[in-house]
Design a protein around this motif. Structure first.
Motif, PDB file in Angstrom:
ATOM      1  N   ARG A 143      -9.994 -50.143  30.786  1.00 58.72           N
ATOM      2  CA  ARG A 143     -10.662 -48.909  30.371  1.00 58.72           C
ATOM      3  C   ARG A 143     -10.124 -47.711  31.146  1.00 58.72           C
ATOM      4  N   ASP A 144      -9.888 -47.876  32.450  1.00 58.61           N
ATOM      5  CA  ASP A 144      -9.295 -46.791  33.238  1.00 58.61           C
ATOM      6  C   ASP A 144      -7.860 -46.525  32.796  1.00 58.61           C
ATOM      7  N   GLU A 145      -7.111 -47.588  32.521  1.00 61.37           N
ATOM      8  CA  GLU A 145      -5.731 -47.407  32.073  1.00 61.37           C
ATOM      9  C   GLU A 145      -5.676 -46.715  30.713  1.00 61.37           C
ATOM     10  N   TYR A 146      -6.632 -47.029  29.838  1.00 64.41           N
ATOM     11  CA  TYR A 146      -6.665 -46.382  28.528  1.00 64.41           C
ATOM     12  C   TYR A 146      -6.975 -44.892  28.677  1.00 64.41           C
ATOM     13  N   ALA A 147      -7.909 -44.562  29.568  1.00 62.35           N
ATOM     14  CA  ALA A 147      -8.229 -43.149  29.791  1.00 62.35           C
ATOM     15  C   ALA A 147      -7.030 -42.398  30.360  1.00 62.35           C
ATOM     16  N   ALA A 148      -6.279 -43.033  31.273  1.00 57.09           N
ATOM     17  CA  ALA A 148      -5.095 -42.375  31.827  1.00 57.09           C
ATOM     18  C   ALA A 148      -4.021 -42.187  30.761  1.00 57.09           C
ATOM     19  N   ALA A 149      -3.811 -43.192  29.904  1.00 64.31           N
ATOM     20  CA  ALA A 149      -2.819 -43.053  28.835  1.00 64.31           C
ATOM     21  C   ALA A 149      -3.224 -41.970  27.843  1.00 64.31           C
ATOM     22  N   ARG A 150      -4.501 -41.858  27.544  1.00 66.37           N
ATOM     23  CA  ARG A 150      -4.964 -40.807  26.636  1.00 66.37           C
ATOM     24  C   ARG A 150      -4.754 -39.433  27.252  1.00 66.37           C
ATOM     25  N   ALA A 151      -4.987 -39.328  28.562  1.00 66.93           N
ATOM     26  CA  ALA A 151      -4.755 -38.047  29.229  1.00 66.93           C
ATOM     27  C   ALA A 151      -3.268 -37.690  29.217  1.00 66.93           C
ATOM     28  N   ARG A 152      -2.364 -38.674  29.416  1.00 67.06           N
ATOM     29  CA  ARG A 152      -0.922 -38.404  29.362  1.00 67.06           C
ATOM     30  C   ARG A 152      -0.509 -37.949  27.961  1.00 67.06           C
ATOM     31  N   LYS A 153      -1.093 -38.566  26.935  1.00 59.75           N
ATOM     32  CA  LYS A 153      -0.759 -38.151  25.572  1.00 59.75           C
ATOM     33  C   LYS A 153      -1.209 -36.718  25.319  1.00 59.75           C
ATOM     34  N   ASP A 154      -2.409 -36.359  25.763  1.00 61.20           N
ATOM     35  CA  ASP A 154      -2.882 -34.984  25.584  1.00 61.20           C
ATOM     36  C   ASP A 154      -1.991 -33.998  26.336  1.00 61.20           C
ATOM     37  N   HIS A 155      -1.523 -34.410  27.519  1.00 62.11           N
ATOM     38  CA  HIS A 155      -0.638 -33.529  28.291  1.00 62.11           C
ATOM     39  C   HIS A 155       0.687 -33.317  27.566  1.00 62.11           C
ATOM     40  N   VAL A 156       1.267 -34.384  27.018  1.00 60.83           N
ATOM     41  CA  VAL A 156       2.536 -34.252  26.298  1.00 60.83           C
ATOM     42  C   VAL A 156       2.355 -33.414  25.035  1.00 60.83           C
TER      43      VAL A 156
END
Length: 680
Positions: A93-106
């Motif tokens: 769940r933490d890894e999914y939140a971090a990946a979603r944040a990276r996608k929003d940043h890109v």
């Protein structure tokens, strides 16, 4: 009695009896009786029914159980207690939140880079035209394209990582949801144990080990029967493997236990009904049971040693609601059964009342007087009067009620009464009161456990209570089995039952010119077979899954196997209408039926061809049959429609047969049958 004074014994789950809903578990514990005989048996589930606990000593050691009760203990859990599944789900769940944040940043970088474009400076009216810097514009476009290409490549990688982590998170969440409820899910672990007091005064050897047996009921267990039938063509016997689909969410895993399956209702009441007397004469009001008895002599002296043992631990008081400085109101001391002797002339105890016990009930007051309505409001807390404050008005005095207390029906529920302990007030301890304690944690465990009753049933499955009818049955497994507490269906093998089995083919060409194969099962054992799905295996090849009806001992039933493509049937009819009689006053309708059969299978088949003959209740209509068939409505009344006829024959492998039959309908001339004279 404290937790340190009782010796802890571990227990193992030995056997389980699964009923229509719920189960009765049997645990075994072994150890030496400690001084004082206080033993705490651990390992009980949180969802158990506390009123169902039973304990006894096995063997002939001479010890016996004099007291048994359920106690709940709580202790904080360590970081590793929730298990690997929960930690893995939290990590994903933490890894999914971090990946979603990276996608929003890109995506934000792409939007920012795509907004770069050349903007010429503002031109005044009198300024001449400027030369456009084409090289700068092209360099800027190349820079934007290069950066966007890199950002889009990063976006593809981030999206692939996000999809992978999302899939892994869904899988981990599903595994966690399906995991056994035997693993605690809260930061505080609540353990249930049985506190027993053993009487070892009659033991010959005080150091010998004794074996205890504990029985208790739990909700959250259901089962449905299932079967597997194996037989070979040409034989008259088959092997029926009885299995069961069991689902349980009791809070403990059943590992290596003996499982028995019963169709009885575990929650059915077993109270003995009361037989009222029949009176002849004037009507008299039925006397209500009193339930009142004199308290035993010396009840107050029973707790003298407890009071002189020293100060008891101070418990944290509950904050008052009325305001600052207000003390919580003391609970009212209700009058007990036998708390005061009856007034002179009051009714005496009835001879048929229960045995004398020391008990009490809550005081009940209402508009009609004492013991007649809802519970009274608690008294106001006493506090020093403030300066200038008016004194509270005196409470109205109530006249004492003559005679013994008259409790309501709920107060006479002996199974729901709770004995007040020595820590209660002097007027309550040692007496019985209606138990009103509510455990929200236990209620939540029971709610989750009872959710398995709403599981969707497997295909063709039938609830055992529906198929058992008016009788209850029990099936014991031949070997021990494992059933985890995950609320999903698990298959348990019960045993093998020999049954008679042979194949018969059935055809009704008047409705459909198709031959159907049926399996005729006969139960020659003394054990009933409940309705449920059966997997049919013929000559080591799986054929289909059919619905097996309830098969009583000595019963014979058919199980449909579907169309038999190797057996062909053709039906033709012919109708001839003529007249007869002295003056041709009778119309004769001659119906002829011609059936051709062909067996293309490599084995002989037993075939039954069914036809129908019209039936009438008119006195001037006659029907005459012309065939060698036999009636089925006379042989088995009520099972077949009136007028059903059948041919029975054996077709050899590759053989053919021709069947001819018919009937004549004679009606008065000038009349016709409704719907036409042709009946086929």
């Amino acid at each position: 009695m404290t937790a340190e004074a009782a010796q802890r014994w571990g227990s193992t789950l030995d056997s389980v009896v699964v009923y229509e809903q719920g189960a009765v578990c049997r645990r075994l514990a072994r150890g030496s009786v400690p001084p004082g005989g206080r033993v705490r048996v651990t390992g009980l589930p949180r969802s158990l029914d506390q009123g169902s606990l039973r304990a006894r000593v096995l063997g002939t050691s001479g010890a016996r159980v004099s007291e048994a009760r359920v106690e709940v203990e709580a202790e904080p859990l360590g970081m590793s207690a929730p298990g690997e599944l929960r930690r893995e789900a939290e990590r994903l769940r933490d890894e999914y939140a971090a990946a979603r944040a990276r996608k929003d940043h890109v995506l934000g970088r792409i939007k920012e880079m795509a907004s770069l474009r050349p903007v010429p400076p503002a031109r005044e009216r009198e300024d001449p035209h400027r030369v456009a810097p084409v090289d700068a514009w092209l360099e800027l476009a190349d820079f934007v394209d290069e950066r966007l290409a890199g950002l889009h490549a990063s976006l593809v990688e981030v999206e692939e990582t996000l999809l992978r982590v999302e899939h892994e998170l869904d899988v981990a969440s599903d595994r966690l949801a399906r995991a056994s409820t035997d693993v605690p899910s809260a930061p505080v672990d609540t353990t249930v144990s049985a506190l027993l007091i053993l009487d070892a005064s009659s033991m010959r050897d005080a150091t010998a080990e004794v074996e205890l047996e504990l029985d208790y009921g739990v909700p959250g267990a259901v089962w449905v029967p299932a079967y597997r039938l194996t037989y070979r063509q040409g034989e008259d016997r088959g092997r029926l493997l009885l299995r069961a689909s069991v689902a349980q969410r009791t809070g403990e895993d059943w590992t290596g236990v003996s499982i028995a399956l019963a169709t009885a209702d575990l929650r059915r009441g077993t109270d003995l009904p009361s037989l009222r007397s029949i009176r002849i004469g004037r009507r008299q009001a039925a006397a209500a049971p009193s339930g009142w008895r004199e308290p035993p002599a010396g009840l107050a002296d029973l707790f003298t040693g407890y009071d002189t043992s020293g100060p008891r631990p101070v418990t944290t008081a509950v904050p008052a609601v009325g305001g600052a400085g207000a003390a919580p109101p003391p609970p009212p001391a209700p009058p007990a059964y036998g708390g005061a002797p009856p007034a002179p002339g009051g009714p005496a105890p009835q001879p048929g009342a229960p045995a004398p016990v020391a008990r009490s009930v809550r005081a009940r007051t209402g508009a009609g007087g004492a013991f007649g309505g809802s519970s009274p409001a608690p008294l106001a807390p006493m506090s020093p009067a403030a300066p200038g404050a008016a004194a509270p008005p005196p409470a109205p005095s109530m006249a004492p009620v003559a005679g013994p207390p008259r409790p309501s029906g709920g107060d006479l529920d002996y199974a729901a009464l709770v004995l007040a302990g020595p820590e209660e007030q002097a007027g309550r301890r040692g007496r019985l009161f209606p138990g009103s304690a509510f455990d929200p944690v236990a209620a939540e465990h029971r709610r989750r456990a009872e959710a398995v009753a709403s599981l969707p049933l497997p295909h063709h499955a039938v609830r055992p209570r529906e198929s058992a009818g008016s009788f209850d049955h029990r099936f014991d497994t031949a070997a021990r089995a494992d059933v985890p507490s995950d609320g999903a269906w698990h298959t348990v093998t019960v045993g093998e039952i020999p049954v008679g089995a042979h194949t018969e083919h059935l055809c009704i060409p008047a409705v459909e010119q198709t031959v159907y194969a049926t399996l005729v099962l006969s139960n020659a054992t003394d054990q009933s077979l409940l309705a449920g799905p059966v997997e049919v295996i013929v000559d080591d090849d799986f054929l289909l899954t059919a619905a097996l009806p309830t098969l009583a001992p000595g019963g014979v039933r058919r199980v449909g196997l579907g169309p038999a493509e190797g057996v062909q049937v053709t039906r033709r009819t012919h109708v001839n209408e003529s007249t007869s009689g002295l003056r041709n006053n009778i119309t004769v309708l001659d119906h002829r039926v011609h059936v051709e059969l062909a067996n293309r299978l490599a084995v002989p088949v037993a075939l039954e061809v069914r036809e129908r003959v019209p039936v009438t209740s008119e006195p001037d209509v006659r029907i005459e049959e012309r065939a060698d068939w036999r009636p089925l409505d006379d042989a088995e009344p009520g099972r077949h429609a009136p007028g059903t006829r059948a041919w029975r024959l054996d077709l050899p492998a590759g053989g053919t047969a021709v069947l001819d039959g018919g009937y004549e309908i004679r009606i008065p001339a000038g009349k016709a049958l409704v719907g036409g004279n042709r009946r086929s």
